[in-house]
Scaffold this motif. Structure first.
Motif, PDB file in Angstrom:
ATOM      1  N   PRO A  11     -47.731 -28.276-103.290  1.00 38.31           N
ATOM      2  CA  PRO A  11     -47.822 -29.637-102.748  1.00 38.31           C
ATOM      3  C   PRO A  11     -46.497 -30.175-102.208  1.00 38.31           C
ATOM      4  O   PRO A  11     -46.482 -31.035-101.334  1.00 38.31           O
ATOM      5  CB  PRO A  11     -48.292 -30.473-103.937  1.00 38.31           C
ATOM      6  N   GLU A  12     -45.382 -29.644-102.702  1.00 36.82           N
ATOM      7  CA  GLU A  12     -44.077 -30.104-102.238  1.00 36.82           C
ATOM      8  C   GLU A  12     -43.655 -29.448-100.926  1.00 36.82           C
ATOM      9  O   GLU A  12     -42.630 -29.820-100.339  1.00 36.82           O
ATOM     10  CB  GLU A  12     -43.008 -29.834-103.313  1.00 36.82           C
ATOM     11  N   ALA A  13     -44.428 -28.491-100.444  1.00 39.54           N
ATOM     12  CA  ALA A  13     -44.099 -27.801 -99.190  1.00 39.54           C
ATOM     13  C   ALA A  13     -44.039 -28.804 -98.042  1.00 39.54           C
ATOM     14  O   ALA A  13     -44.818 -29.746 -97.972  1.00 39.54           O
ATOM     15  CB  ALA A  13     -45.133 -26.722 -98.889  1.00 39.54           C
ATOM     16  N   VAL A  14     -43.098 -28.581 -97.154  1.00 37.43           N
ATOM     17  CA  VAL A  14     -42.930 -29.438 -95.981  1.00 37.43           C
ATOM     18  C   VAL A  14     -43.503 -28.699 -94.778  1.00 37.43           C
ATOM     19  O   VAL A  14     -43.106 -27.568 -94.488  1.00 37.43           O
ATOM     20  CB  VAL A  14     -41.438 -29.776 -95.754  1.00 37.43           C
ATOM     21  N   MET A  15     -44.427 -29.340 -94.099  1.00 40.90           N
ATOM     22  CA  MET A  15     -45.101 -28.713 -92.973  1.00 40.90           C
ATOM     23  C   MET A  15     -44.496 -29.189 -91.650  1.00 40.90           C
ATOM     24  O   MET A  15     -44.350 -30.388 -91.421  1.00 40.90           O
ATOM     25  CB  MET A  15     -46.590 -29.062 -92.977  1.00 40.90           C
ATOM     26  N   ILE A  16     -44.133 -28.225 -90.820  1.00 43.76           N
ATOM     27  CA  ILE A  16     -43.638 -28.507 -89.470  1.00 43.76           C
ATOM     28  C   ILE A  16     -44.663 -27.949 -88.493  1.00 43.76           C
ATOM     29  O   ILE A  16     -44.945 -26.753 -88.495  1.00 43.76           O
ATOM     30  CB  ILE A  16     -42.258 -27.861 -89.216  1.00 43.76           C
ATOM     31  N   PHE A  17     -45.229 -28.815 -87.683  1.00 48.78           N
ATOM     32  CA  PHE A  17     -46.223 -28.421 -86.691  1.00 48.78           C
ATOM     33  C   PHE A  17     -45.505 -28.231 -85.358  1.00 48.78           C
ATOM     34  O   PHE A  17     -44.870 -29.162 -84.861  1.00 48.78           O
ATOM     35  CB  PHE A  17     -47.307 -29.498 -86.594  1.00 48.78           C
ATOM     36  N   VAL A  18     -45.577 -27.036 -84.811  1.00 45.74           N
ATOM     37  CA  VAL A  18     -44.874 -26.719 -83.565  1.00 45.74           C
ATOM     38  C   VAL A  18     -45.887 -26.712 -82.421  1.00 45.74           C
ATOM     39  O   VAL A  18     -46.878 -25.982 -82.471  1.00 45.74           O
ATOM     40  CB  VAL A  18     -44.147 -25.366 -83.669  1.00 45.74           C
ATOM     41  N   LEU A  19     -45.596 -27.519 -81.421  1.00 48.45           N
ATOM     42  CA  LEU A  19     -46.477 -27.663 -80.261  1.00 48.45           C
ATOM     43  C   LEU A  19     -45.833 -27.088 -79.008  1.00 48.45           C
ATOM     44  O   LEU A  19     -44.614 -27.150 -78.854  1.00 48.45           O
ATOM     45  CB  LEU A  19     -46.734 -29.156 -79.984  1.00 48.45           C
ATOM     46  N   PRO A  20     -46.660 -26.589 -78.090  1.00 48.20           N
ATOM     47  CA  PRO A  20     -46.123 -26.234 -76.775  1.00 48.20           C
ATOM     48  C   PRO A  20     -45.873 -27.522 -76.000  1.00 48.20           C
ATOM     49  O   PRO A  20     -46.461 -28.568 -76.319  1.00 48.20           O
ATOM     50  CB  PRO A  20     -47.265 -25.428 -76.148  1.00 48.20           C
ATOM     51  N   PRO A  21     -45.021 -27.489 -74.991  1.00 48.09           N
ATOM     52  CA  PRO A  21     -44.747 -28.708 -74.233  1.00 48.09           C
ATOM     53  C   PRO A  21     -45.963 -29.222 -73.457  1.00 48.09           C
ATOM     54  O   PRO A  21     -46.058 -30.419 -73.196  1.00 48.09           O
ATOM     55  CB  PRO A  21     -43.614 -28.313 -73.292  1.00 48.09           C
ATOM     56  N   SER A  22     -46.880 -28.339 -73.113  1.00 44.81           N
ATOM     57  CA  SER A  22     -48.089 -28.741 -72.389  1.00 44.81           C
ATOM     58  C   SER A  22     -49.131 -27.622 -72.500  1.00 44.81           C
ATOM     59  O   SER A  22     -48.803 -26.486 -72.838  1.00 44.81           O
ATOM     60  CB  SER A  22     -47.774 -28.990 -70.904  1.00 44.81           C
ATOM     61  N   ARG A  23     -50.363 -27.955 -72.188  1.00 47.26           N
ATOM     62  CA  ARG A  23     -51.427 -26.936 -72.165  1.00 47.26           C
ATOM     63  C   ARG A  23     -51.132 -25.904 -71.074  1.00 47.26           C
ATOM     64  O   ARG A  23     -51.378 -24.718 -71.251  1.00 47.26           O
ATOM     65  CB  ARG A  23     -52.791 -27.570 -71.902  1.00 47.26           C
ATOM     66  N   GLU A  24     -50.618 -26.373 -69.954  1.00 48.05           N
ATOM     67  CA  GLU A  24     -50.320 -25.451 -68.861  1.00 48.05           C
ATOM     68  C   GLU A  24     -49.266 -24.432 -69.288  1.00 48.05           C
ATOM     69  O   GLU A  24     -49.395 -23.241 -69.005  1.00 48.05           O
ATOM     70  CB  GLU A  24     -49.839 -26.218 -67.627  1.00 48.05           C
ATOM     71  N   GLU A  25     -48.244 -24.918 -69.978  1.00 48.99           N
ATOM     72  CA  GLU A  25     -47.196 -24.010 -70.454  1.00 48.99           C
ATOM     73  C   GLU A  25     -47.741 -23.078 -71.529  1.00 48.99           C
ATOM     74  O   GLU A  25     -47.406 -21.888 -71.564  1.00 48.99           O
ATOM     75  CB  GLU A  25     -45.998 -24.801 -70.988  1.00 48.99           C
ATOM     76  N   GLN A  26     -48.596 -23.591 -72.386  1.00 52.71           N
ATOM     77  CA  GLN A  26     -49.205 -22.746 -73.413  1.00 52.71           C
ATOM     78  C   GLN A  26     -50.027 -21.634 -72.760  1.00 52.71           C
ATOM     79  O   GLN A  26     -49.954 -20.473 -73.163  1.00 52.71           O
ATOM     80  CB  GLN A  26     -50.081 -23.586 -74.334  1.00 52.71           C
ATOM     81  N   GLU A  27     -50.779 -21.986 -71.733  1.00 54.81           N
ATOM     82  CA  GLU A  27     -51.580 -20.992 -71.014  1.00 54.81           C
ATOM     83  C   GLU A  27     -50.672 -19.961 -70.338  1.00 54.81           C
ATOM     84  O   GLU A  27     -50.923 -18.762 -70.397  1.00 54.81           O
ATOM     85  CB  GLU A  27     -52.462 -21.683 -69.977  1.00 54.81           C
ATOM     86  N   ARG A  28     -49.586 -20.424 -69.724  1.00 54.96           N
ATOM     87  CA  ARG A  28     -48.659 -19.525 -69.056  1.00 54.96           C
ATOM     88  C   ARG A  28     -48.020 -18.560 -70.067  1.00 54.96           C
ATOM     89  O   ARG A  28     -47.944 -17.360 -69.819  1.00 54.96           O
ATOM     90  CB  ARG A  28     -47.555 -20.317 -68.347  1.00 54.96           C
ATOM     91  N   ARG A  29     -47.617 -19.076 -71.211  1.00 52.77           N
ATOM     92  CA  ARG A  29     -46.999 -18.236 -72.240  1.00 52.77           C
ATOM     93  C   ARG A  29     -47.977 -17.196 -72.770  1.00 52.77           C
ATOM     94  O   ARG A  29     -47.632 -16.031 -72.928  1.00 52.77           O
ATOM     95  CB  ARG A  29     -46.488 -19.098 -73.401  1.00 52.77           C
ATOM     96  N   ARG A  30     -49.189 -17.629 -73.029  1.00 49.77           N
ATOM     97  CA  ARG A  30     -50.184 -16.680 -73.547  1.00 49.77           C
ATOM     98  C   ARG A  30     -50.521 -15.628 -72.500  1.00 49.77           C
ATOM     99  O   ARG A  30     -50.662 -14.456 -72.820  1.00 49.77           O
ATOM    100  CB  ARG A  30     -51.443 -17.406 -73.998  1.00 49.77           C
ATOM    101  N   GLY A  31     -50.663 -16.038 -71.258  1.00 50.85           N
ATOM    102  CA  GLY A  31     -50.932 -15.081 -70.189  1.00 50.85           C
ATOM    103  C   GLY A  31     -49.779 -14.116 -69.996  1.00 50.85           C
ATOM    104  O   GLY A  31     -49.976 -12.933 -69.717  1.00 50.85           O
ATOM    105  N   GLY A  32     -48.564 -14.603 -70.181  1.00 48.87           N
ATOM    106  CA  GLY A  32     -47.373 -13.770 -70.048  1.00 48.87           C
ATOM    107  C   GLY A  32     -47.257 -12.702 -71.123  1.00 48.87           C
ATOM    108  O   GLY A  32     -46.521 -11.732 -70.977  1.00 48.87           O
ATOM    109  N   ARG A  33     -47.978 -12.880 -72.209  1.00 50.45           N
ATOM    110  CA  ARG A  33     -47.976 -11.890 -73.293  1.00 50.45           C
ATOM    111  C   ARG A  33     -48.943 -10.743 -73.021  1.00 50.45           C
ATOM    112  O   ARG A  33     -49.039  -9.817 -73.807  1.00 50.45           O
ATOM    113  CB  ARG A  33     -48.372 -12.552 -74.611  1.00 50.45           C
TER     114      ARG A  33
END
Length: 90
Positions: A11-33
């Motif tokens: 319960p003491e764990a600290v959660m950091i949620f990491v987001l892409p800057p945009s959906r378009e960038e997320q799509e580009r990054r995933r496609g680039g993989r």
């Protein structure tokens, strides 16, 4: 689901949620993989559903728009949380 399990066990764990800057960038990054297009689209749809839950559960939200800045921000969060934990409850 993984974050919920960690929080239940620690319960003491600290959660950091990491987001892409945009959906378009997320799509580009995933496609680039080299992910196939249908898998990229499926993951984007899943991310759209999971993002509000992740934001709600997170103690901190970081946008991964530039790697060095993102790493610095996460290290700052970690240092601050360690200091807070070491000082005990307020």
């Amino acid at each position: 689901d993984g974050a919920q399990q960690v929080k239940q066990l620690y319960p003491e764990a600290v959660m950091i949620f990491v987001l892409p800057p945009s959906r378009e960038e997320q799509e580009r990054r995933r496609g680039g993989r080299g992910d196939p297009g249908h898998k990229v689209l499926a993951r984007l749809r899943k991310a759209e559903l999971e993002e509000p839950i992740g934001r709600e559960q997170a103690d901190h939200v970081v946008v991964n728009d530039e790697l060095d800045r993102t790493v610095d921000e996460m290290l700052t969060i970690i240092a601050a949380e360690r200091t807070r934990a070491a000082s005990g409850p307020c």
